[in-house]
Design a protein around this motif. Structure first.
Motif, short mmCIF file in Angstrom:
data_model
loop_
_atom_site.label_atom_id
_atom_site.label_comp_id
_atom_site.label_asym_id
_atom_site.label_seq_id
_atom_site.Cartn_x
_atom_site.Cartn_y
_atom_site.Cartn_z
N ASN A 18 67.27 -68.66 26.26
CA ASN A 18 66.67 -67.56 25.50
C ASN A 18 66.38 -66.36 26.39
OD1 ASN A 18 65.82 -68.05 22.45
ND2 ASN A 18 65.80 -70.02 23.49
N VAL A 25 67.69 -62.46 26.07
CA VAL A 25 66.82 -61.28 26.15
C VAL A 25 67.39 -60.26 27.12
CG1 VAL A 25 64.55 -60.47 26.90
CG2 VAL A 25 64.72 -62.52 25.48
N LYS A 66 61.93 -66.94 19.05
CA LYS A 66 61.40 -65.65 18.58
C LYS A 66 61.72 -64.51 19.54
CE LYS A 66 57.55 -66.59 15.45
NZ LYS A 66 56.08 -66.42 15.24
N ASP A 67 61.50 -64.73 20.83
CA ASP A 67 61.75 -63.66 21.80
C ASP A 67 63.21 -63.24 21.79
OD1 ASP A 67 59.12 -63.66 22.54
OD2 ASP A 67 59.39 -64.89 24.34
N ARG A 95 64.00 -61.36 18.49
CA ARG A 95 63.45 -60.00 18.51
C ARG A 95 64.28 -59.09 19.44
NH1 ARG A 95 58.75 -57.95 16.71
NH2 ARG A 95 57.95 -60.01 16.14
N ALA A 96 64.69 -59.64 20.59
CA ALA A 96 65.47 -58.84 21.55
C ALA A 96 66.82 -58.45 20.97
CB ALA A 96 65.64 -59.62 22.85
#
Length: 418
Positions: A194, A198, A225-226, A229-230
């Motif tokens: 992840n 990002v 989630k990270d 969102r990225a």
């Protein structure tokens, strides 16, 4: 500079550390010749340096010396001033953090060739210093040296190094580090995967980012989630809202561990192009799927309704918010105020706000990605500036609205006077 450092590494590798001395005369002596009287005076001035036992006290003396003549420190050390292991590593980091990499490299090689039990935090701090200076090939050299001399630390060093390269956008070096780590038999877990997404989302093109996501999926890791969102920020940055919608569906809108994030982003992808029918349809699908709309969900719809002057839909959305117990924030109030003032319906504001508690203190709880896509309204922007200008006062929505309406009225009068 690298050739000098390599030559120094050979010299410093022969220096013993067991006698608690750092023989760095050859390594750290500057090109400028030193005055022996000056060195003698400094040695006398800091004679208590020999008596220091605490590494903290020792480093405070080193720092005070550096403020006067940093190049005298190695001369004093070569004269026989004693340093323990913890002070030695502190000195190395002090050199590295202040840009004296030749000296830091010499101490580093002395530590490597000793029986000193290297602490992982020392290595990571040293890597950080070299990364900040842009000496990336030196970072790779340090990683190789650690893998040879201290193999029990290499996994942590690999993970930290690829993270450092990723944060500054050195994606090629990050990829090489990751490949080397995998070749050593270390697994790539979900957190690394992840983080990888990002960094690619922040610094790579959309195509490169999508290829990175395919690699993550092939590894059977779920994007968290990270990462979601990225990737979404990257699509928003390039205004690829159709691609954003496809990505969200591929991730899976039914995922519960992401909360409302996926649905909110999908609604935002339609609101960005004011596809109102699709926006309404997906909102109903969200509710039918068992998700409960939050403040950001309602504000995405409210901003779109406000900009399109859809007053009936805006009021229905406010009723729905009230029914669900969702307390509006400054963004919600801004949608109502802007919608009415833009249509010169300021006299109807009291009617529009009758079911909202205008005596509340203003707060902003909406996901900031909404502002990246749809921007901030006039009321939101002016109120935010007013709140920042006078932070001592306890404001209410009623006061902010009154000031904004007066300002709008004045600007209209000035316009018509011309």
């Amino acid at each position: 500079m690298y050739s000098d450092m390599e030559a120094i590494s050979v010299v410093s590798a022969t220096l013993p550390i067991d006698n608690r001395l750092i023989g760095l005369k050859v390594v750290c002596t500057q090109k400028k010749s030193y005055n022996t009287d000056s060195a003698r005076k400094d040695r006398k001035r800091f004679e208590n340096f020999r008596k220091v036992d605490s590494s903290k006290d020792c480093m405070s003396i080193i720092q005070s010396l550096s403020k006067k003549r940093l190049h005298h420190i190695p001369i004093l050390q070569a004269e026989g001033f004693l340093l323990d292991d913890s002070t030695l590593t502190a000195l190395m980091l002090y050199y590295a953090n202040n840009g004296f990499f030749i000296q830091a490299d010499a101490v580093w090689h002395a530590i490597l060739n000793s029986a000193y039990k290297l602490d992982i935090h020392i290595v990571l701090d040293l890597i950080d210093a070299y990364v900040r200076a842009g000496f990336f090939h030196e970072v790779l050299r340090i990683v190789q040296q650690v893998t040879i001399r201290h193999p029990h630390l290499e996994h942590q060093v690999y993970v930290h190094t690829l993270s450092c390269f990723g944060k500054i956008g050195e994606l090629e070096l990050m990829d090489d580090t990751l490949k080397e780590m995998v070749s050593k038999g270390y697994p790539v877990d979900s957190s690394i995967g992840n983080a990888y997404m990002v960094y690619y989302s922040c610094f790579a093109s959309i195509t490169m980012m999508e290829n990175a996501y395919k690699r993550l999926k092939s590894s059977r890791f779920l994007i968290e989630k990270d990462g979601i969102r990225a990737v979404s920020h990257a699509y928003v940055r390039d205004k690829k809202f159709h691609n954003l919608g496809n990505f969200l569906r591929e991730v899976g809108l039914g995922r519960r561990n992401a909360g409302n994030l996926l649905w909110n982003l999908l609604l935002l992808s339609y609101a960005a192009n004011f596809k109102m029918k699709s926006l309404q349809r997906e909102f109903l699908n969200m509710v039918e799927a068992g998700f409960y709309p939050d403040l950001t969900t309602f504000n995405i719809r409210a901003v779109a309704f406000s900009k399109m002057s859809l007053f009936w839909d805006l009021h229905l959305s406010l009723e729905h918010m009230n029914h669900n117990g969702i307390i509006p924030d400054l963004v919600t109030y801004g949608c109502v105020v802007d919608a009415y003032l833009d249509r010169r319906l300021g006299r109807n504001l009291d009617f529009a706000l009758r079911k909202m508690n205008v005596k509340d203190s203003p707060v902003i709880l909406t996901d900031p990605i909404l502002f990246e896509v749809l921007g901030k309204g006039d009321f939101h922007s002016s109120s935010e500036a007013l709140l920042e200008f006078n932070m001592q006062k306890t404001w209410t929505y009623k006061e902010l609205i009154a000031i904004h309406v007066k300002k709008k009225l004045r600007s209209n009068q000035i316009f018509w006077n011309y």
